[in-house]
Design a protein around this motif. Structure first.
Motif, PDB file in Angstrom:
ATOM      1  N   GLY A 186       0.792  -1.227   0.000  1.00  0.00           N
ATOM      2  CA  GLY A 186       0.000   0.000   0.000  1.00  0.00           C
ATOM      3  C   GLY A 186       0.819   1.268   0.000  1.00  0.00           C
ATOM      4  O   GLY A 186       0.283   2.369   0.200  1.00  0.00           O
ATOM      5  N   ASN A 187       2.115   1.155  -0.218  1.00  0.00           N
ATOM      6  CA  ASN A 187       2.957   2.352  -0.320  1.00  0.00           C
ATOM      7  C   ASN A 187       2.836   2.965  -1.709  1.00  0.00           C
ATOM      8  O   ASN A 187       2.484   2.276  -2.680  1.00  0.00           O
ATOM      9  CB  ASN A 187       4.411   2.008  -0.016  1.00  0.00           C
ATOM     10  N   ILE A 188       3.145   4.246  -1.818  1.00  0.00           N
ATOM     11  CA  ILE A 188       3.077   4.926  -3.115  1.00  0.00           C
ATOM     12  C   ILE A 188       4.383   5.657  -3.391  1.00  0.00           C
ATOM     13  O   ILE A 188       5.051   6.135  -2.478  1.00  0.00           O
ATOM     14  CB  ILE A 188       1.898   5.929  -3.182  1.00  0.00           C
ATOM     15  N   SER A 189       4.712   5.713  -4.678  1.00  0.00           N
ATOM     16  CA  SER A 189       5.847   6.548  -5.077  1.00  0.00           C
ATOM     17  C   SER A 189       5.353   7.987  -5.138  1.00  0.00           C
ATOM     18  O   SER A 189       4.177   8.248  -5.406  1.00  0.00           O
ATOM     19  CB  SER A 189       6.380   6.108  -6.444  1.00  0.00           C
ATOM     20  N   ASP A 190       6.255   8.936  -4.890  1.00  0.00           N
ATOM     21  CA  ASP A 190       5.833  10.334  -4.745  1.00  0.00           C
ATOM     22  C   ASP A 190       6.901  11.245  -5.338  1.00  0.00           C
ATOM     23  O   ASP A 190       8.035  11.300  -4.844  1.00  0.00           O
ATOM     24  CB  ASP A 190       5.627  10.636  -3.257  1.00  0.00           C
ATOM     25  N   ILE A 191       6.545  11.949  -6.413  1.00  0.00           N
ATOM     26  CA  ILE A 191       7.480  12.912  -7.005  1.00  0.00           C
ATOM     27  C   ILE A 191       6.876  14.312  -6.949  1.00  0.00           C
ATOM     28  O   ILE A 191       7.124  15.167  -7.804  1.00  0.00           O
ATOM     29  CB  ILE A 191       7.864  12.531  -8.450  1.00  0.00           C
ATOM     30  N   SER A 192       6.041  14.557  -5.952  1.00  0.00           N
ATOM     31  CA  SER A 192       5.338  15.836  -5.832  1.00  0.00           C
ATOM     32  C   SER A 192       6.288  16.968  -5.476  1.00  0.00           C
ATOM     33  O   SER A 192       7.415  16.752  -5.019  1.00  0.00           O
ATOM     34  CB  SER A 192       4.243  15.734  -4.772  1.00  0.00           C
ATOM     35  N   ASP A 193       5.797  18.184  -5.656  1.00  0.00           N
ATOM     36  CA  ASP A 193       6.613  19.379  -5.431  1.00  0.00           C
ATOM     37  C   ASP A 193       5.695  20.479  -4.914  1.00  0.00           C
ATOM     38  O   ASP A 193       4.763  20.903  -5.610  1.00  0.00           O
ATOM     39  CB  ASP A 193       7.279  19.796  -6.731  1.00  0.00           C
ATOM     40  N   THR A 194       5.938  20.937  -3.689  1.00  0.00           N
ATOM     41  CA  THR A 194       5.105  21.980  -3.096  1.00  0.00           C
ATOM     42  C   THR A 194       5.191  23.282  -3.892  1.00  0.00           C
ATOM     43  O   THR A 194       4.191  24.010  -4.025  1.00  0.00           O
ATOM     44  CB  THR A 194       5.525  22.232  -1.635  1.00  0.00           C
ATOM     45  N   ALA A 195       6.361  23.581  -4.441  1.00  0.00           N
ATOM     46  CA  ALA A 195       6.519  24.808  -5.232  1.00  0.00           C
ATOM     47  C   ALA A 195       5.606  24.766  -6.459  1.00  0.00           C
ATOM     48  O   ALA A 195       5.057  25.798  -6.880  1.00  0.00           O
ATOM     49  CB  ALA A 195       7.980  24.973  -5.656  1.00  0.00           C
ATOM     50  N   TYR A 196       5.443  23.597  -7.038  1.00  0.00           N
ATOM     51  CA  TYR A 196       4.546  23.385  -8.192  1.00  0.00           C
ATOM     52  C   TYR A 196       3.125  23.790  -7.804  1.00  0.00           C
ATOM     53  O   TYR A 196       2.431  24.524  -8.531  1.00  0.00           O
ATOM     54  CB  TYR A 196       4.631  21.918  -8.571  1.00  0.00           C
ATOM     55  N   VAL A 197       2.689  23.301  -6.643  1.00  0.00           N
ATOM     56  CA  VAL A 197       1.336  23.601  -6.169  1.00  0.00           C
ATOM     57  C   VAL A 197       1.175  25.092  -5.920  1.00  0.00           C
ATOM     58  O   VAL A 197       0.173  25.707  -6.299  1.00  0.00           O
ATOM     59  CB  VAL A 197       1.020  22.794  -4.889  1.00  0.00           C
ATOM     60  N   ASN A 198       2.173  25.685  -5.294  1.00  0.00           N
ATOM     61  CA  ASN A 198       2.093  27.116  -4.983  1.00  0.00           C
ATOM     62  C   ASN A 198       1.982  27.968  -6.247  1.00  0.00           C
ATOM     63  O   ASN A 198       1.253  28.973  -6.284  1.00  0.00           O
ATOM     64  CB  ASN A 198       3.319  27.549  -4.174  1.00  0.00           C
ATOM     65  N   LYS A 199       2.719  27.584  -7.277  1.00  0.00           N
ATOM     66  CA  LYS A 199       2.641  28.325  -8.550  1.00  0.00           C
ATOM     67  C   LYS A 199       1.248  28.241  -9.160  1.00  0.00           C
ATOM     68  O   LYS A 199       0.722  29.228  -9.678  1.00  0.00           O
ATOM     69  CB  LYS A 199       3.686  27.791  -9.529  1.00  0.00           C
ATOM     70  N   CYS A 200       0.656  27.054  -9.098  1.00  0.00           N
ATOM     71  CA  CYS A 200      -0.699  26.886  -9.632  1.00  0.00           C
ATOM     72  C   CYS A 200      -1.698  27.718  -8.826  1.00  0.00           C
ATOM     73  O   CYS A 200      -2.559  28.420  -9.389  1.00  0.00           O
ATOM     74  CB  CYS A 200      -1.102  25.413  -9.603  1.00  0.00           C
ATOM     75  N   HIS A 201      -1.572  27.643  -7.517  1.00  0.00           N
ATOM     76  CA  HIS A 201      -2.494  28.393  -6.656  1.00  0.00           C
ATOM     77  C   HIS A 201      -2.359  29.903  -6.871  1.00  0.00           C
ATOM     78  O   HIS A 201      -3.351  30.647  -6.764  1.00  0.00           O
ATOM     79  CB  HIS A 201      -2.232  28.052  -5.197  1.00  0.00           C
ATOM     80  N   SER A 202      -1.171  30.348  -7.197  1.00  0.00           N
ATOM     81  CA  SER A 202      -0.942  31.790  -7.366  1.00  0.00           C
ATOM     82  C   SER A 202      -1.694  32.367  -8.563  1.00  0.00           C
ATOM     83  O   SER A 202      -1.944  33.573  -8.620  1.00  0.00           O
ATOM     84  CB  SER A 202       0.553  32.078  -7.503  1.00  0.00           C
ATOM     85  N   VAL A 203      -2.059  31.485  -9.514  1.00  0.00           N
ATOM     86  CA  VAL A 203      -2.814  31.952 -10.688  1.00  0.00           C
ATOM     87  C   VAL A 203      -4.241  31.372 -10.697  1.00  0.00           C
ATOM     88  O   VAL A 203      -4.913  31.345 -11.729  1.00  0.00           O
ATOM     89  CB  VAL A 203      -2.088  31.582 -12.006  1.00  0.00           C
ATOM     90  N   GLY A 204      -4.687  30.899  -9.530  1.00  0.00           N
ATOM     91  CA  GLY A 204      -6.074  30.443  -9.401  1.00  0.00           C
ATOM     92  C   GLY A 204      -6.350  29.077  -9.982  1.00  0.00           C
ATOM     93  O   GLY A 204      -7.504  28.761 -10.319  1.00  0.00           O
ATOM     94  N   VAL A 205      -5.328  28.255 -10.127  1.00  0.00           N
ATOM     95  CA  VAL A 205      -5.496  26.907 -10.678  1.00  0.00           C
ATOM     96  C   VAL A 205      -5.375  25.886  -9.558  1.00  0.00           C
ATOM     97  O   VAL A 205      -4.423  25.919  -8.770  1.00  0.00           O
ATOM     98  CB  VAL A 205      -4.447  26.613 -11.769  1.00  0.00           C
ATOM     99  N   GLN A 206      -6.350  24.980  -9.471  1.00  0.00           N
ATOM    100  CA  GLN A 206      -6.294  23.919  -8.472  1.00  0.00           C
ATOM    101  C   GLN A 206      -5.380  22.789  -8.949  1.00  0.00           C
ATOM    102  O   GLN A 206      -5.169  22.615 -10.157  1.00  0.00           O
ATOM    103  CB  GLN A 206      -7.688  23.352  -8.186  1.00  0.00           C
ATOM    104  N   VAL A 207      -4.902  21.995  -7.980  1.00  0.00           N
ATOM    105  CA  VAL A 207      -4.056  20.841  -8.288  1.00  0.00           C
ATOM    106  C   VAL A 207      -4.713  19.585  -7.721  1.00  0.00           C
ATOM    107  O   VAL A 207      -4.947  19.496  -6.519  1.00  0.00           O
ATOM    108  CB  VAL A 207      -2.635  21.005  -7.706  1.00  0.00           C
TER     109      VAL A 207
END
Length: 574
Positions: free
Chosen positions: A303-324
């Motif tokens: 039940g483990n998952i691989s994870d290549i997420s990036d908080t900076a990626y999310v913040n950039k999307c949120h800064s222009v009103g885009v959900q992730v």
């Protein structure tokens, strides 16, 4: 006495004796005939033992469901309580119960809670709240799981009553309609129509029976004791129709909704370094208001998952009103057994916990589940995974969307109806009509394929929960002289258009497919064929989204589109 007179007397005596003998013979024949008639037409007093009728042995308990005596019998008696087999419950009453025979844990999801029961326990948990039960809830016998009859009535809507000698339980599900009539006077209930049929019991005056079938002079009925047999029609009062009422409150499934129409773009990423490409995606995104990066995948059988997420990626999307909405898939590793993980309570819990932890860590707005090529053996575990994940996402204000194939017989077990109850959005992947393994060449996403996909999915999913996923790619097929596929490859819109231009052939509009078609003869005797995706074909598909008032659209994938495609897409989301 004269000789002739003696002869006359003897003849007279013989005559009288003959008449007497004849009379006696006639009498005997009459009596015998009467006996035969009585035996033939007189009502039988023969009784059929109810144990023979129900076929109950040992701890077995017969089950009568909505006027049908079930065979084989799906219940047992333990400690004077009736337990229904899990298989019977799932097939006839409620498919929501999911039992892990390895971990010995039963799960059931309501519209608000996750119910958990361990085999042999006289208590259970509603989420984390301890609840006491009247008796053991789940017992195992002969390798099968059985649930306490009274306990399951907390969650599953039906009426029941139990009779003894022999043990039997009579069930009626909410909404079942039947005809009932009162009996005019005490009368025998017979196994079959006709007075010679064995007697099963006596139905008392005023008792109400359920009329199951009409045989003319006889009616096949069910008594209040749950015994089914025949009564003469003339013994019954006029009938009336009854509907079994619901006893449980209607469930209210809540959903976290996106404001406005969803315009989702999948962003395929294979390593953490690729997250930097989000700047380009955002600068050319058109009306996209949700981006779904392919960050997570099932990585092992625990039940483990691989994870290549990036908080900076999310913040950039949120800064222009885009959900992730982070995508979680079950592909990428051949040695991972999705069925094993989903069907195991422990492993499924770990998977859900890991997904939620990853979502919270990266401040995701949503999760997009893309579990494909599942075995039918995973159906219980998969849908329970969606139920439990959805309830936990709701508590964390995370939107859950689930990707699905176009409905077919072999994908029915994905259970889109239940998905729609629990998940916030159901995504229809309206592509791969013809795919890499297809034996014949054809469109990747013809307009008729899209239309039937929508109409079939709407039979299970409300329109305001359905997102239409469309392709920014097509598939080029190479076929031999028999039109059998030799090879195929997927190409983005621009690459496919450039390929056709290199062929030097004319593309023609295929009205039936709603796409441009082009082909070329190859030097080796094969032929290449392609049904193109472009602004015109995509517009026709988006018209279907608009006409059916769907929740929005999604596109696979970023980078496959031509530079002008957003001019076509944008008006549908203004």
């Amino acid at each position: 006495m004269a000789e002739d007179e003696i002869g006359k007397d003897q003849k007279s005596i013989k005559g009288k004796n003959g008449v007497l003998i004849l009379t006696i013979t006639v009498f005997i024949i009459t009596v015998m005939f009467s006996i035969i008639l009585v035996k033939k037409y007189a009502p039988s007093k023969e009784k059929m033992p109810l144990n023979d009728y129900f076929g109950v042995k040992g701890k077995g308990c017969a089950v009568v469901l909505n006027g049908k005596l079930m065979k084989p019998y799906y219940a047992i008696v333990s400690s004077d309580r009736v337990y229904l087999s899990l298989d019977f419950i799932k097939s006839n009453l409620d498919d929501g119960y999911v039992y892990d025979s390895d971990d010995k844990i039963l799960r059931y999801a309501t519209d608000r809670q996750i119910i958990s029961v361990a085999a042999g326990d006289d208590h259970y948990y509603s989420d984390k709240e301890y609840k006491k039960a009247e008796a053991e809830i789940l017992v195992e016998a002969d390798g099968e799981a059985y649930l306490d009859l009274e306990w399951i009535k907390k969650y599953t809507d039906f009426e029941s009553y139990v009779k003894k000698d022999p043990s039997r339980v009579i069930l009626s599900t909410a909404g079942w309609k039947y005809k009932t009539a009162a009996v005019k006077s005490d009368t025998y209930l017979r196994r079959h129509g006709g007075v010679k049929s064995p007697i099963l019991g006596t139905v008392k005056k005023g008792e109400k029976v359920i009329i199951l079938e009409n045989y003319g002079k006889w009616k096949f009925v069910q008594s209040e004791d749950g015994i089914q047999g025949c009564l003469m029609s003339k013994t019954l009062e006029p009938s009336k129709t009854v509907t079994v009422k619901k006893s449980l409150p209607k469930r209210k499934y809540s959903h976290t909704k996106f404001k406005g129409k969803v315009c989702l773009l999948w962003h395929q990423l294979t390593n953490a370094n690729a997250n930097s490409s989000i700047d380009k995606v955002l600068s050319t995104r058109g009306p996209v208001n949700v981006i779904s990066p392919t960050w997570y995948s099932l990585s092992d059988n625990n039940g483990n998952i691989s994870d290549i997420s990036d908080t900076a990626y999310v913040n950039k999307c949120h800064s222009v009103g885009v959900q992730v909405w982070g995508l979680v898939s079950n592909f990428g590793k051949d040695d991972v057994d999705s069925t094993l993980v989903l069907n195991s309570t422990t492993k499924r819990d770990a998977l859900i916990g890991n997904i939620l932890a990853a979502a919270i860590k990266s401040d995701l707005d949503g999760i997009n589940i893309d579990f494909e090529s599942l075995s039918k053996n995973a159906q219980d575990g998969y849908i329970e995974f969606i139920r439990e994940l959805a309830l936990k996402c709701r508590k964390n204000d995370i939107i859950l969307s689930v990707d699905n194939y176009k409905p077919t017989g072999y994908t029915q077990f994905y259970n889109r109806k239940v998905q729609a109850d629990y998940a916030d959005y159901v995504v229809l992947m309206a592509y791969d009509e013809h795919y890499s393994g297809s034996k014949k060449a054809g469109s990747n996403s013809s307009i008729s394929f899209v239309k039937t996909g929508i109409s079939d999915t709407l039979k299970e999913v409300p329109k305001d929960e359905l997102i239409l996923a469309l392709p920014f790619y097509t598939r080029v097929f190479t076929v031999n002289s028999s039109n059998a596929v030799v090879s195929s490859k997927a190409l983005g819109m621009k690459a496919a258009s450039d390929l056709v231009e290199s062929w030097g052939t004319e593309k023609t509009w295929d009205e039936k497919k709603g796409q441009y078609f082009a082909s070329v003869e190859n030097s080796d005797g094969t032929k290449s064929e392609v049904w193109l995706e472009d602004a015109r074909s995509l517009g026709l598909k988006l018209d279907e989204m608009k006409e059916n008032k769907l929740a929005g659209a999604a596109f696979w994938k970023s980078g496959f589109e031509t530079s002008d495609i957003w001019d076509t897409v944008t008006p549908y989301f203004n």
